[in-house]
Scaffold this motif. Structure first.
Motif, PDB file in Angstrom:
ATOM      1  N   GLU A 190     -12.153  12.547  14.532  1.00 40.79           N
ATOM      2  CA  GLU A 190     -12.828  13.124  15.693  1.00 40.79           C
ATOM      3  C   GLU A 190     -11.886  13.289  16.885  1.00 40.79           C
ATOM      4  O   GLU A 190     -11.998  14.244  17.656  1.00 40.79           O
ATOM      5  N   TYR A 211     -27.558  25.713  14.844  1.00 42.36           N
ATOM      6  CA  TYR A 211     -27.791  25.362  16.246  1.00 42.36           C
ATOM      7  C   TYR A 211     -28.528  26.502  16.920  1.00 42.36           C
ATOM      8  O   TYR A 211     -28.156  27.680  16.749  1.00 42.36           O
ATOM      9  N   LYS A 229     -21.582  24.799  18.221  1.00 39.82           N
ATOM     10  CA  LYS A 229     -22.128  24.868  19.580  1.00 39.82           C
ATOM     11  C   LYS A 229     -21.211  25.681  20.490  1.00 39.82           C
ATOM     12  O   LYS A 229     -21.674  26.338  21.426  1.00 39.82           O
ATOM     13  N   ARG A 230     -19.921  25.660  20.217  1.00 44.17           N
ATOM     14  CA  ARG A 230     -18.954  26.377  21.064  1.00 44.17           C
ATOM     15  C   ARG A 230     -19.022  27.890  20.877  1.00 44.17           C
ATOM     16  O   ARG A 230     -18.451  28.639  21.666  1.00 44.17           O
ATOM     17  N   ARG A 251     -20.952  20.282  16.140  1.00 47.95           N
ATOM     18  CA  ARG A 251     -20.190  20.277  17.393  1.00 47.95           C
ATOM     19  C   ARG A 251     -19.367  21.545  17.534  1.00 47.95           C
ATOM     20  O   ARG A 251     -19.264  22.114  18.623  1.00 47.95           O
ATOM     21  N   ARG A 264     -22.236  16.884  10.991  1.00 46.68           N
ATOM     22  CA  ARG A 264     -22.311  16.571  12.416  1.00 46.68           C
ATOM     23  C   ARG A 264     -21.134  17.176  13.171  1.00 46.68           C
ATOM     24  O   ARG A 264     -21.299  17.752  14.257  1.00 46.68           O
ATOM     25  N   GLN A 265     -19.928  17.085  12.604  1.00 49.80           N
ATOM     26  CA  GLN A 265     -18.765  17.684  13.251  1.00 49.80           C
ATOM     27  C   GLN A 265     -18.887  19.203  13.300  1.00 49.80           C
ATOM     28  O   GLN A 265     -18.521  19.843  14.295  1.00 49.80           O
ATOM     29  N   ASN A 308     -10.243  20.006  19.147  1.00 53.01           N
ATOM     30  CA  ASN A 308     -10.326  20.886  20.314  1.00 53.01           C
ATOM     31  C   ASN A 308      -9.900  22.308  19.966  1.00 53.01           C
ATOM     32  O   ASN A 308     -10.457  23.281  20.486  1.00 53.01           O
ATOM     33  N   PHE A 340     -12.746  24.029  18.388  1.00 55.11           N
ATOM     34  CA  PHE A 340     -13.693  24.453  19.426  1.00 55.11           C
ATOM     35  C   PHE A 340     -13.248  25.788  20.035  1.00 55.11           C
ATOM     36  O   PHE A 340     -14.053  26.701  20.229  1.00 55.11           O
TER      37      PHE A 340
END
Length: 352
Positions: free
Chosen positions: A306, A71, A260-261, A257, A253-254, A312, A315
């Protein structure tokens, strides 16, 4: 060697850290460094740079690939291999870090290493996708002299181990700066436990920090001050490479996500992803071993739901581990002198 910020009483986040509080808490992950710290033939020229290798596992990475993603927070950077990583969702080589002009040599060295390991590449099978990232260390390093060689890349790979990661002014971090002080390699980890089940996942982060001015650093957030006078030095906007490893079973894909955090952790320290900053995150999970060749038509992988609360928590782990890794890159680095006598002071953390 200075201590990690946690040893100074600075605690980041809420999640527990792993036993080593570094990337190699993720089982099987290996990290190796080669550091160059020597004068060159030209007057005032100095090699103040290096190479860092991250191996998702200790086996043959081309034959047994790992699920991966990348990313770009801000794209002022020079990397190899990320287009294919995002297209296919796998990494099949060591992840290599160095200085900007060292990318070609490190790519060549990594290629030579992987070709020696895999005689089929380019003959009876396809080519290989090499992943190399960089930051600009030209204030301390005579970058135009290109002191990094392919042999340094090979040595970094061969020296990689599951030991506690060396941090600070080592490997690719030897000549880097962070918030106007000495930066470089930093690492941290987090444990994510699944409630009411005996399952725990590990998230490990390694950064190559080379960004920011001293006035950007949010030292008050950590109730920490600097015993040294405020630095006026700054890389030209600067850059950071963030590598995130986990053993949580995630799809590409997960994983995207989750990584990105990492930008949240970077922002918490004071970065605003400057115009000329190469801020790139590369992530992988060791949960899947993906064979290069198989006769099977179908393949099956396990991945987390998901909507499960553990997502969470992953993340949170990514943000916390990144933030602490950046602080460790500052706290572990030592005052360094390089090209033309340029000196970058260490940030002398003092708990207020």
């Amino acid at each position: 060697m200075p201590g990690k910020v946690r040893q100074m009483g600075i605690k980041i986040g809420k999640l527990p850290v792993g036993p080593k509080n570094c990337m190699t808490d993720v089982a099987g992950v290996q990290v190796g460094h080669v550091t160059l710290d020597e004068p060159l033939d030209q007057d005032g020229a100095y090699a103040c740079t290096g190479v860092t290798a991250i191996l998702p596992h200790g086996g043959n990475l081309f034959q047994q690939k790992v699920t991966a993603a990348s990313y770009v927070l801000n794209g002022f950077g020079k990397t190899t291999g990320l287009v294919q990583v995002n297209e296919l969702g796998v990494i099949e080589s060591p992840i290599m870090l160095t200085n900007t002009f060292g990318v070609p040599a490190v790519t060549q060295g990594t290629l030579s290493y992987m070709l020696d390991l895999n005689e089929d590449i380019g003959l009876i099978t396809g080519t290989i996708n090499l992943v190399v990232g960089e930051c600009n260390d030209s204030y301390l390093n005579s970058i135009r002299a290109c002191p990094v060689t392919p042999e340094h890349a090979i040595a970094a790979i061969r020296q990689a181990s599951t030991d506690i990661v060396q941090e600070g002014a080592v490997g690719a971090g030897k000549g880097m700066m962070c918030f106007g002080y000495k930066g470089g390699i930093g690492s941290s980890s987090r444990l994510v436990k699944v409630e009411q089940q005996e399952i725990s996942y590990t998230v490990g982060c390694l950064v190559l920090s080379n960004f920011g001015q001293s006035t950007d650093f949010l030292a008050e957030r950590y109730n920490a001050s600097n015993r040294q006078s405020q630095s006026t030095l700054s890389p030209t906007d600067g850059s950071i490479l963030i590598i995130l490893a986990t053993d949580a079973p995630l799809s590409s894909r997960q994983l995207l996500r989750v990584i990105k955090r990492c930008g949240i952790g970077l922002g918490r320290t004071g970065s605003h992803f400057s115009h000329g900053s190469g801020d790139v995150v590369i992530g992988f999970t060791t949960a899947h071993s993906i064979p290069h060749t198989t006769d099977q038509l179908m393949e099956t992988r396990t991945q987390l739901r998901e909507d499960h609360p553990v997502m969470n928590q992953l993340f949170v782990a990514a943000a916390e581990a990144t933030e602490e890794a950046i602080l460790n890159s500052l706290s572990q680095a030592q005052t360094t002198t390089g090209r033309n006598g340029h000196t970058v002071e260490a940030y002398a953390f003092h708990k207020a």
